[in-house]
Design a protein around this motif. Structure first.
Motif, mmCIF file in Angstrom:
data_model
loop_
_atom_site.group_PDB
_atom_site.id
_atom_site.type_symbol
_atom_site.label_atom_id
_atom_site.label_comp_id
_atom_site.label_asym_id
_atom_site.label_seq_id
_atom_site.Cartn_x
_atom_site.Cartn_y
_atom_site.Cartn_z
ATOM 1 N N ALA A 1 0.817 -1.210 0.000
ATOM 2 C CA ALA A 1 0.000 0.000 0.000
ATOM 3 C C ALA A 1 0.853 1.263 0.000
ATOM 4 O O ALA A 1 0.455 2.297 -0.552
ATOM 5 N N THR A 2 2.047 1.195 0.618
ATOM 6 C CA THR A 2 2.916 2.374 0.659
ATOM 7 C C THR A 2 3.751 2.533 -0.599
ATOM 8 O O THR A 2 4.424 3.554 -0.757
ATOM 9 N N GLU A 3 3.739 1.535 -1.493
ATOM 10 C CA GLU A 3 4.559 1.624 -2.704
ATOM 11 C C GLU A 3 4.115 2.779 -3.602
ATOM 12 O O GLU A 3 4.944 3.516 -4.139
ATOM 13 N N LEU A 4 2.811 2.953 -3.770
ATOM 14 C CA LEU A 4 2.325 4.019 -4.650
ATOM 15 C C LEU A 4 2.707 5.397 -4.136
ATOM 16 O O LEU A 4 3.299 6.191 -4.890
ATOM 17 N N PRO A 5 2.401 5.762 -2.864
ATOM 18 C CA PRO A 5 2.850 7.078 -2.400
ATOM 19 C C PRO A 5 4.368 7.216 -2.394
ATOM 20 O O PRO A 5 4.895 8.303 -2.677
ATOM 21 N N ALA A 6 5.095 6.097 -2.077
ATOM 22 C CA ALA A 6 6.561 6.174 -2.109
ATOM 23 C C ALA A 6 7.058 6.423 -3.526
ATOM 24 O O ALA A 6 8.001 7.201 -3.744
ATOM 25 N N ARG A 7 6.428 5.781 -4.500
ATOM 26 C CA ARG A 7 6.811 5.992 -5.896
ATOM 27 C C ARG A 7 6.537 7.434 -6.321
ATOM 28 O O ARG A 7 7.341 8.054 -7.023
ATOM 29 N N ARG A 8 5.404 7.978 -5.879
ATOM 30 C CA ARG A 8 5.082 9.368 -6.220
ATOM 31 C C ARG A 8 6.079 10.331 -5.576
ATOM 32 O O ARG A 8 6.503 11.315 -6.200
ATOM 33 N N LEU A 9 6.472 10.036 -4.332
ATOM 34 C CA LEU A 9 7.455 10.893 -3.668
ATOM 35 C C LEU A 9 8.806 10.807 -4.365
ATOM 36 O O LEU A 9 9.501 11.821 -4.512
ATOM 37 N N ARG A 10 9.209 9.594 -4.795
ATOM 38 C CA ARG A 10 10.477 9.463 -5.518
ATOM 39 C C ARG A 10 10.428 10.218 -6.837
ATOM 40 O O ARG A 10 11.434 10.809 -7.260
ATOM 41 N N ARG A 11 9.264 10.222 -7.499
ATOM 42 C CA ARG A 11 9.138 10.972 -8.747
ATOM 43 C C ARG A 11 9.304 12.469 -8.489
ATOM 44 O O ARG A 11 9.969 13.169 -9.263
ATOM 45 N N VAL A 12 8.701 12.961 -7.416
ATOM 46 C CA VAL A 12 8.862 14.374 -7.073
ATOM 47 C C VAL A 12 10.326 14.679 -6.782
ATOM 48 O O VAL A 12 10.861 15.707 -7.227
ATOM 49 N N ALA A 13 11.013 13.774 -6.051
ATOM 50 C CA ALA A 13 12.429 13.985 -5.734
ATOM 51 C C ALA A 13 13.275 13.982 -7.003
ATOM 52 O O ALA A 13 14.177 14.823 -7.159
ATOM 53 N N ARG A 14 12.993 13.039 -7.926
ATOM 54 C CA ARG A 14 13.755 13.012 -9.188
ATOM 55 C C ARG A 14 13.537 14.293 -9.978
ATOM 56 O O ARG A 14 14.478 14.850 -10.566
ATOM 57 N N THR A 15 12.296 14.771 -10.013
ATOM 58 C CA THR A 15 12.009 16.004 -10.741
ATOM 59 C C THR A 15 12.747 17.179 -10.125
ATOM 60 O O THR A 15 13.321 18.018 -10.842
ATOM 61 N N ALA A 16 12.745 17.259 -8.792
ATOM 62 C CA ALA A 16 13.454 18.351 -8.120
ATOM 63 C C ALA A 16 14.953 18.298 -8.407
ATOM 64 O O ALA A 16 15.593 19.338 -8.624
ATOM 65 N N ARG A 17 15.524 17.075 -8.437
ATOM 66 C CA ARG A 17 16.947 16.954 -8.760
ATOM 67 C C ARG A 17 17.227 17.375 -10.194
ATOM 68 O O ARG A 17 18.255 18.018 -10.471
ATOM 69 N N ARG A 18 16.333 17.023 -11.117
ATOM 70 C CA ARG A 18 16.530 17.442 -12.516
ATOM 71 C C ARG A 18 16.459 18.958 -12.645
ATOM 72 O O ARG A 18 17.238 19.571 -13.391
ATOM 73 N N ILE A 19 15.531 19.566 -11.923
ATOM 74 C CA ILE A 19 15.435 21.033 -11.955
ATOM 75 C C ILE A 19 16.700 21.651 -11.378
ATOM 76 O O ILE A 19 17.242 22.623 -11.908
ATOM 77 N N THR A 20 17.204 21.067 -10.275
ATOM 78 C CA THR A 20 18.432 21.567 -9.664
ATOM 79 C C THR A 20 19.610 21.449 -10.630
ATOM 80 O O THR A 20 20.483 22.319 -10.667
ATOM 81 N N ALA A 21 19.601 20.375 -11.441
ATOM 82 C CA ALA A 21 20.687 20.164 -12.398
ATOM 83 C C ALA A 21 20.564 21.056 -13.626
ATOM 84 O O ALA A 21 21.460 21.060 -14.469
ATOM 85 N N GLY A 22 19.460 21.814 -13.739
ATOM 86 C CA GLY A 22 19.316 22.745 -14.853
ATOM 87 C C GLY A 22 18.266 22.368 -15.873
ATOM 88 O O GLY A 22 18.049 23.114 -16.833
ATOM 89 N N ASP A 23 17.596 21.231 -15.702
ATOM 90 C CA ASP A 23 16.542 20.828 -16.634
ATOM 91 C C ASP A 23 15.230 21.487 -16.215
ATOM 92 O O ASP A 23 14.443 20.924 -15.454
ATOM 93 N N LEU A 24 14.989 22.676 -16.718
ATOM 94 C CA LEU A 24 13.805 23.439 -16.313
ATOM 95 C C LEU A 24 12.535 22.936 -16.986
ATOM 96 O O LEU A 24 11.440 23.416 -16.661
ATOM 97 N N ASP A 25 12.649 21.997 -17.914
ATOM 98 C CA ASP A 25 11.454 21.403 -18.524
ATOM 99 C C ASP A 25 10.934 20.207 -17.727
ATOM 100 O O ASP A 25 9.892 19.656 -18.070
ATOM 101 N N ALA A 26 11.662 19.804 -16.689
ATOM 102 C CA ALA A 26 11.256 18.640 -15.892
ATOM 103 C C ALA A 26 9.977 18.949 -15.116
ATOM 104 O O ALA A 26 9.841 20.035 -14.533
ATOM 105 N N ARG A 27 9.044 18.004 -15.122
ATOM 106 C CA ARG A 27 7.790 18.148 -14.380
ATOM 107 C C ARG A 27 7.454 16.802 -13.739
ATOM 108 O O ARG A 27 7.877 15.742 -14.214
#
Length: 431
Positions: free
Chosen positions: A153-179
């Motif tokens: 049951a926690t896999e889905l929210p954990a996956r969504r949180l990891r997606r948000v973290a990956r997006t934030a890292r991409r934005i930090t790395a300069g990929d401003l098109d990441a969503r």
């Protein structure tokens, strides 16, 4: 591997939730088990006492029958605690769990004599022990079922949180098109965080785009009066003051040209026009055009398919940066499709090594003065030709080392003139 590390991280939210659910299940099982155990024990004691009193009454009422008399226990075998209770109250009961078997005593005093009887409680004890075992077994079974279900049951929210973290890292790395690409789904706290991250990226992208447009507009507006200033400086009479003016005007012209080039790189309009290029020969020509000293070392240099004008721009900027902010001797090694340039100065500052080149920042006073645009342009042009440009310091003497690795194949681009041809014309390199 990142997913595996996230799963095995004991400090992750998943494991904290699993631990919380496990503790909750264990606490609930323990509480229910204790309540059932105590309730069953109380009922067993009440029923045992009633059974023993009933048996004693039946035995006393049938004292004339030999088989009833045999049920009564001799006074010397009656437990002392029960004797004292009878002496105080005239009767009583006592549970005794001793070998060979648990028994419930009932005693009563009549005519100055104590009569007692004991009832075997072995069956009752075995029933309670079996109930306790079943309680523990099914409690563990429940925990064994609930915990894996909680993990799923926690896999889905954990996956969504990891997606948000990956997006934030991409934005930090300069990929401003990441969503996060959640599309407003979820309607919970994670969906709210995702929406905020996307909104932040949109706002940051708009702000940077506005700054890039402003830089490009300023550079274009300055270019026309600057050309007039360059022409006017050329008409001044020769002299020390004239040389100083021409030098400053030249610096201003280079700055404006650099800003225009950066604005084109930022806008993504630059395109590579590749063709076969002998790397060692191109590097020697680039160094010669800068007018600066640099030793070129050739080690199995390859013929690469790349944009020679952009590669020339990268090499020239690296050579100029090495002389301006480093120290001689400057050495360039061409090995295969890799070009390595190093100087013997103080090396690149930690900020540049951590975050890469940044415009209008040289990083450290000992690296000299400058606008910080040369390495920024070199990195941008390397991206256009699909090359990797890395900055390190030599582990021995600490000199700055810039390594350009060209790809095996040149990136595809539309036919036509590159941005460098539009600005400088063939064969011209402006460091």
């Amino acid at each position: 591997m990142a997913v595996v590390r996230a799963l095995l991280n004991p400090r992750s939210l998943r494991w904290k939730l699993l631990l919380l659910v496990s503790l909750a299940c264990a606490a609930m099982a323990l509480t229910v088990g204790l309540l059932v155990h105590e309730s069953t024990l109380d009922r067993s004691m009440s029923e045992g006492a009633a059974k023993a009193r009933t048996a004693l009454t039946a035995a006393l009422q049938g004292t004339g029958a030999s088989h009833e008399l045999e049920l009564l226990v001799p006074p010397e075998q009656i437990p002392d605690d029960l004797v004292r209770q009878v002496e105080r109250e005239g009767g009583g009961t006592l549970y005794e769990n001793k070998p060979p078997a648990p028994v419930f005593w009932a005693a009563e005093q009549q005519g100055g004599q104590i009569y007692a009887i004991k009832v075997d409680m072995t069956a009752d004890l075995l029933t309670r022990q079996a109930l306790d075992r079943h309680m523990w077994k099914y409690s563990l079974l429940t925990v064994g079922i609930v915990v894996p279900l909680t993990a799923l049951a926690t896999e889905l929210p954990a996956r969504r949180l990891r997606r948000v973290a990956r997006t934030a890292r991409r934005i930090t790395a300069g990929d401003l098109d990441a969503r996060t690409e959640t599309g407003g789904r979820g309607g919970d706290e994670i969906g709210e965080i995702s929406a905020v991250v996307d909104s932040m990226a949109d706002s940051l992208q708009r702000r940077i785009a506005g700054e890039q447009r402003f830089t490009a507009d300023v550079a274009h507006e300055l270019r026309t009066p600057l050309m007039g200033l360059v022409t006017s400086a050329g008409l001044l009479p020769e002299g020390e003051a004239t040389d100083l003016v021409r030098d400053r005007v030249g610096v201003l012209r280079d700055l404006v040209e650099d800003l225009l080039e950066i604005s084109r790189l930022d806008a993504g309009v630059e395109r590579s026009v590749p063709r076969p290029v002998p790397l060692a020969e191109l590097v020697r020509e680039s160094v010669a055009r800068t007018g600066l000293a640099a030793r070129v070392i050739e080690r199995d240099a390859a013929v690469a398919v790349t944009d020679p004008r952009r590669l020339d721009r990268i090499v020239a900027n690296l050579v100029v940066n090495a002389h301006r902010h480093g120290a001689a001797p400057v050495e360039i090694t061409v090995s295969g499709r890799t070009i390595t340039l190093r100087d013997h100065g103080p090396g690149f500052p930690p900020d540049l090594l951590a975050h890469g080149p940044q415009r209008f920042r040289t990083g450290a006073a000992e690296r000299g003065r400058g606008h910080g645009l040369g390495l920024t342009i070199a990195s941008g042009q390397a991206t256009v030709i699909g090359a990797a440009l890395d900055f390190t310091n030599d582990p021995g003497d600490g000199g700055a080392v810039a390594t350009l690795r060209l790809p095996d194949e040149a990136p595809a681009g539309p036919a036509g003139l590159s941005g460098m041809e539009d600005e400088s014309g063939p064969g011209v390199t402006r460091p």
